[in-house]
Design a protein around this motif. Structure first.
Motif, short mmCIF file in Angstrom:
data_model
loop_
_atom_site.label_atom_id
_atom_site.label_comp_id
_atom_site.label_asym_id
_atom_site.label_seq_id
_atom_site.Cartn_x
_atom_site.Cartn_y
_atom_site.Cartn_z
N LEU A 265 -0.36 -2.67 12.28
CA LEU A 265 -1.52 -2.64 11.40
C LEU A 265 -2.16 -4.01 11.33
O LEU A 265 -1.46 -5.03 11.25
CB LEU A 265 -1.10 -2.26 9.97
N THR A 266 -3.48 -4.05 11.37
CA THR A 266 -4.17 -5.30 11.06
C THR A 266 -4.56 -5.27 9.59
O THR A 266 -4.73 -4.20 9.00
CB THR A 266 -5.45 -5.49 11.92
N LEU A 267 -4.65 -6.45 8.98
CA LEU A 267 -4.97 -6.56 7.56
C LEU A 267 -6.42 -7.00 7.40
O LEU A 267 -6.83 -8.03 7.96
CB LEU A 267 -4.05 -7.55 6.88
N THR A 268 -7.19 -6.24 6.64
CA THR A 268 -8.59 -6.57 6.41
C THR A 268 -9.04 -5.96 5.10
O THR A 268 -8.41 -5.03 4.59
CB THR A 268 -9.48 -6.07 7.56
N ASN A 269 -10.11 -6.49 4.55
CA ASN A 269 -10.62 -5.98 3.27
C ASN A 269 -11.52 -4.77 3.52
O ASN A 269 -12.63 -4.90 4.05
CB ASN A 269 -11.41 -7.08 2.54
N ARG A 270 -11.01 -3.58 3.13
CA ARG A 270 -11.78 -2.33 3.25
C ARG A 270 -12.13 -1.80 1.85
O ARG A 270 -12.17 -0.60 1.63
CB ARG A 270 -10.96 -1.27 4.01
N ASP A 271 -12.39 -2.72 0.91
CA ASP A 271 -12.58 -2.33 -0.48
C ASP A 271 -13.78 -1.41 -0.68
O ASP A 271 -13.82 -0.62 -1.62
CB ASP A 271 -12.73 -3.58 -1.35
N ARG A 272 -14.75 -1.51 0.21
CA ARG A 272 -15.94 -0.65 0.07
C ARG A 272 -15.75 0.72 0.69
O ARG A 272 -16.62 1.57 0.60
CB ARG A 272 -17.14 -1.35 0.72
N MET A 273 -14.60 0.94 1.33
CA MET A 273 -14.35 2.21 2.02
C MET A 273 -13.45 3.10 1.17
O MET A 273 -12.53 2.63 0.52
CB MET A 273 -13.67 1.95 3.36
N ASN A 274 -13.74 4.41 1.16
CA ASN A 274 -12.88 5.36 0.44
C ASN A 274 -11.51 5.46 1.09
O ASN A 274 -10.51 5.63 0.40
CB ASN A 274 -13.54 6.74 0.38
N SER A 275 -11.47 5.38 2.40
CA SER A 275 -10.19 5.43 3.12
C SER A 275 -9.60 4.02 3.16
O SER A 275 -10.21 3.10 3.73
CB SER A 275 -10.37 5.96 4.55
#
Length: 468
Positions: free
Chosen positions: A113-123
């Motif tokens: 897994l890569t780590l990234t900010n997906r705070d705007r995504m529902n998934s």
């Protein structure tokens, strides 16, 4: 055979599925399947590396439920790689890569897994093609082909019990390279944690509403999973200010600033114990020299103990064997403009006390300390000796109540064995480990880490309907 006909022995995946990452303490996530992406991605923030260069780790936190910023799951993992990932809009980003077990239904397998900010995504997670096993069939028009999970798990005790033991980043606030500090570093590293010793007086603070920070040697200190204060008596005021800053940030502090402050102020400490009806020697305090005789009468007859409020390790504690001697000592302390207490001398203790070491609301070890020849004080720093001792239920309960009154998770409670029952002499918020570990033969540092590891686990949040 039509497109809708199930293919034997294949796992059907829709374009979105419920998954869990048990290695990271994430029992329920909604993951979007993206065969156009090679590597999977996990939503993460506060991403910080720690540990030695030979085995680097990464600490990060996750909001697993969209719209629930109050739910924070702290995670840590070993870094397996760092890659440049290009998104669909052509933007490139350097990301840390970790490995974890992916569980879907009754099946589980290891993925990267890569780590990234997906705070705007529902998934909160994206499943790339490397994570999809050969026997997975993608049904692009469907979703949730596999067993559905529920975000309700994050409102139950399971979120704590299911959390794995993970590598922690821990700060020991200490200015001394002594036995206690070395043991805390040694035991923490033995458990796979990264333990950093921070000189309290070299910390400085950015105090603001949006992003309170602690700085050290020209840089912001990282987010620690826990802080173990070893604040010296001479820097209590500044040390507790630093701890308050860590508390503001949300770091778990083994002992809080209020408890340390109260334990260091002997007048405050005795008033706090009186409020909680904890047995202690008769104690009196006054400011005016006109009150000397009345002050002594409140305590009892000689011999009396006269004790400076800021005394530590037996320094500034005087035994006055006669009334005249007590008056002389009191006059001398007043001449120095020093604040002091006058206490009843518990004769039956005979120069001995019992140190009860309380960790997490339990007495984990006890030792009897005996003063050096001719000394009524039993402090080990002053040449006293110690040996393991069996304590009574009353003594155990008193020690636990005293630590609880000061809200201390780690406390050395010193008791005198009086005819009327145990009397608390002092509650120490930075007890030394050498004497108690030597006398009891117990791994006290290990018991403290057991308590820390339990308390840094995620906290269930109140259930409410998540955003969609």
């Amino acid at each position: 055979m039509t497109d809708d006909t199930p293919i034997p022995d294949l796992i059907r995946f829709g374009w979105e599925e419920w998954v869990s990452l048990p290695d990271l303490g994430l029992p329920a996530l909604r993951a979007k399947v993206d065969t156009g992406a090679r590597t999977s991605a996990l939503h993460a923030f506060d991403i910080e590396t720690f540990g030695p260069a030979s085995a680097p780790k990464v600490r990060f936190t996750v909001h697993p439920v969209p719209g629930r910023d109050d739910l924070i799951i702290p995670c840590s993992a070993r870094i397996v790689d760092r890659r440049t990932v290009t998104s669909s809009n052509g933007e490139s980003e350097q990301r840390y890569v970790i490995a974890s077990t992916l569980r879907v239904g009754d099946d589980s397998w290891r993925i990267e897994l890569t780590l990234t900010n997906r705070d705007r995504m529902n998934s909160r997670m994206l499943l790339g093609r490397e994570a999809l096993k050969d026997h997975i069939s993608i049904v692009a028009t469907d979703r949730f082909c596999q067993p559905e999970l529920s975000y309700d798990v994050y409102s139950s005790k399971q979120v704590r019990t299911a959390a794995p033991n993970r590598a922690l980043r821990i700060a020991v606030l200490s200015r001394e390279d002594n036995y206690s500090t070395r043991r805390l570093v040694e035991e923490g590293e033995k458990r796979g944690h990264t333990v950093e010793v921070i000189d309290t007086t070299r910390c400085y603070m950015a105090i603001n509403a949006m992003a309170p920070e602690v700085h050290y040697d020209g840089a912001r200190l990282p987010r620690y999973d826990a802080v173990i204060p070893r604040i010296g008596a001479s820097v209590t005021a500044y040390g507790t200010a630093v701890i308050r800053q860590f508390e503001t940030i949300g770091t778990f502090c083994v002992n809080g600033s209020d408890g340390i402050t109260a334990s260091r102020d002997k007048l405050h400490a005795h008033q706090l114990m009186a409020r909680h009806k904890i047995g202690m020697p008769n104690t009196a305090f006054a400011s005016s020299p006109k009150d000397t005789d009345s002050l002594m009468r409140l305590v009892g007859t000689a011999p009396l103990i006269v004790k400076l409020l800021e005394s530590t390790q037996g320094k500034g504690v005087v035994l006055a064997e006669t009334k005249k001697a007590a008056q002389s000592v009191i006059d001398a302390f007043r001449g120095l403009r020093a604040n002091f207490l006058v206490q009843d001398f518990v004769k039956e203790a005979a120069g001995e006390d019992v140190r009860c070491l309380v960790v997490g609301g339990k007495v984990v070890a006890a030792m009897k300390r005996t003063g050096a020849e001719g000394d009524f004080r039993s402090n080990l720093h002053r040449g006293g000796s110690a040996k393991v001792v069996r304590i009574t239920k009353d003594e155990r309960d008193t020690a636990i109540r005293a630590a609880k009154a000061f809200k201390l998770n780690l406390a050395g409670v010193d008791l005198l064995r009086a005819e009327a029952g145990p009397k608390v002499l002092e509650v120490n918020s930075s007890p030394g480990l050498e004497g108690i570990e030597t006398a009891s033969k117990k791994n006290i540092a290990g018991l403290l880490y057991d308590h820390i590891e339990t308390n840094v686990r995620p906290t269930p949040v109140r259930r409410r309907k998540p955003a969609v």
